[in-house]
Design an enzyme around this catalytic site. Structure first.
Site, short mmCIF file in Angstrom:
data_model
loop_
_atom_site.label_atom_id
_atom_site.label_comp_id
_atom_site.label_asym_id
_atom_site.label_seq_id
_atom_site.Cartn_x
_atom_site.Cartn_y
_atom_site.Cartn_z
N TYR A 1 45.29 52.25 -27.82
CA TYR A 1 46.24 54.08 -27.90
C TYR A 1 46.64 53.95 -26.07
O TYR A 1 45.61 54.37 -25.20
CB TYR A 1 44.69 54.92 -27.52
CG TYR A 1 44.65 56.42 -27.70
CD1 TYR A 1 46.42 57.02 -27.29
CD2 TYR A 1 43.55 57.36 -27.88
CE1 TYR A 1 46.33 58.23 -27.14
CE2 TYR A 1 44.07 59.34 -28.07
CZ TYR A 1 45.17 59.11 -27.89
OH TYR A 1 45.91 60.30 -27.42
N LYS B 1 49.07 53.03 -30.35
CA LYS B 1 49.34 54.31 -30.68
C LYS B 1 50.16 54.87 -29.05
O LYS B 1 49.58 54.97 -28.49
CB LYS B 1 48.12 55.66 -30.88
CG LYS B 1 47.96 56.94 -31.16
CD LYS B 1 46.86 57.62 -30.66
CE LYS B 1 47.22 59.27 -31.16
NZ LYS B 1 45.91 59.94 -30.65
N VAL C 1 50.10 59.01 -35.91
CA VAL C 1 48.87 59.41 -35.87
C VAL C 1 48.83 60.94 -35.35
O VAL C 1 49.27 62.00 -34.07
CB VAL C 1 47.88 59.01 -34.60
CG1 VAL C 1 46.52 59.60 -34.72
CG2 VAL C 1 47.50 57.10 -35.09
#
Length: 301
Positions: A136, A164, A206
């Protein structure tokens, strides 16, 4: 279950009862709505899932319940957000032992690690598990950027497979593609940049507002990937005022109110968060009510 790192992956909210217990009944209603809409994975315990407030046993219960509920229809991914390397490896082991298919991992929390420390952190976690990993990358909120040079090192771990992408810089998608081609899959992590990211080559999304509007979120993804851009854009334009509720410090409260409005959630949040009050509550409810009232018809996919 194998993860392909593509499609719509809801970062689901954690449902609580009024007496601050896990509400697995309402949680299941929401997960079923996600499955019915055709999402491609479920992500547990993210920022939207109030990860920092969850006890170890609650995280374990969420994984076990979700894995049992989805019955391998989609992969279940556990978010890891911890202050120390040791305390990150422990929930990784728990996730693997309790049936998670993959991990989403944030850099060290609170401490602003150097590049060298951040690399060592991710490397230690990757070497502790066989589960596939999505990093992330959100320097806006978490103050640590995972640069392309850092990814060059991290990708020596075969189980680090996706990012992400939440830098808010759309050109970063092209840079990643130019540098790593298909070795590093890209999933947009910012709702208000999702369609643009998909058009630039991101493999997935996401998503946050998917928690309340799963059919619309999946439709945008499917239409873009089918080349039906105008149809996708029409839904995306309707969606934008709602998507902007995700880029807000009170995103959890905002999205839980939206879930209530669409009948697949409840409002309780865990202290220190509290329900929205006053003018801000009225403002958010007006956006949600307008969105529900003008909800678009989804074309055949």
């Amino acid at each position: 279950m194998k993860i392909e790192w593509k499609g719509v992956m809801p970062a689901v909210t954690t449902k609580f009862t009024k007496d601050d217990k896990l509400d697995l009944e309402m949680f299941s209603i929401n997960i079923q709505a996600q499955l019915d809409a055709g999402v491609h994975a479920i992500i547990l315990g993210g920022s939207l899932g109030e990860a920092s407030t969850l006890e170890k046993e609650e995280k374990k219960a969420l994984i076990e319940h979700t894995v049992d509920f989805v019955q391998e229809k989609v992969p279940v991914i556990m978010n890891i957000a911890e202050k120390t390397t040791k305390n990150a490896i422990l929930p990784v082991e728990s996730a693997e032992n309790n049936g998670a298919s993959g991990l989403m991992i944030l850099p060290p929390m609170q401490y602003k690690a150097t590049d060298h420390e951040t690399l060592a952190y991710f490397d230690s976690i990757a070497k502790s598990t066989s589960l596939p990993i999505m990093i992330y990358n959100n320097p806006v909120d978490y103050k640590i950027e995972v640069t392309l040079d850092m990814f060059e090192e991290l990708l020596k771990n075969k189980n680090i497979q996706a990012v992400k992408e939440s830098t808010r810089d759309l050109t970063n998608i092209t840079r990643i593609k130019n540098r790593f081609e298909e070795r590093l899959k890209i999933l947009c992590g910012v709702d208000t940049l999702a369609m643009e990211s998909l058009l630039m080559g991101a493999e997935g999304w996401v998503a946050g507002l998917v928690c309340a509007f799963p059919r619309e979120t999946v439709a945008i993804y499917e239409l873009v990937k089918a080349g039906r851009v105008e149809e996708a854009a029409k839904i995306y334009r309707w969606f934008m005022p709602l998507l902007e509720l995700d880029i807000n410090p009170q995103l959890v409260q905002n999205i839980k109110l939206a879930e209530v409005a669409t009948g697949i959630g409840t409002e309780p949040v865990r202290l220190p968060r509290m329900p929205l009050q006053g003018k801000e509550r009225k403002r958010v409810l007006a956006i949600i009510e307008q969105g529900v009232r003008t909800r678009p018809k989804i074309p055949l996919l």
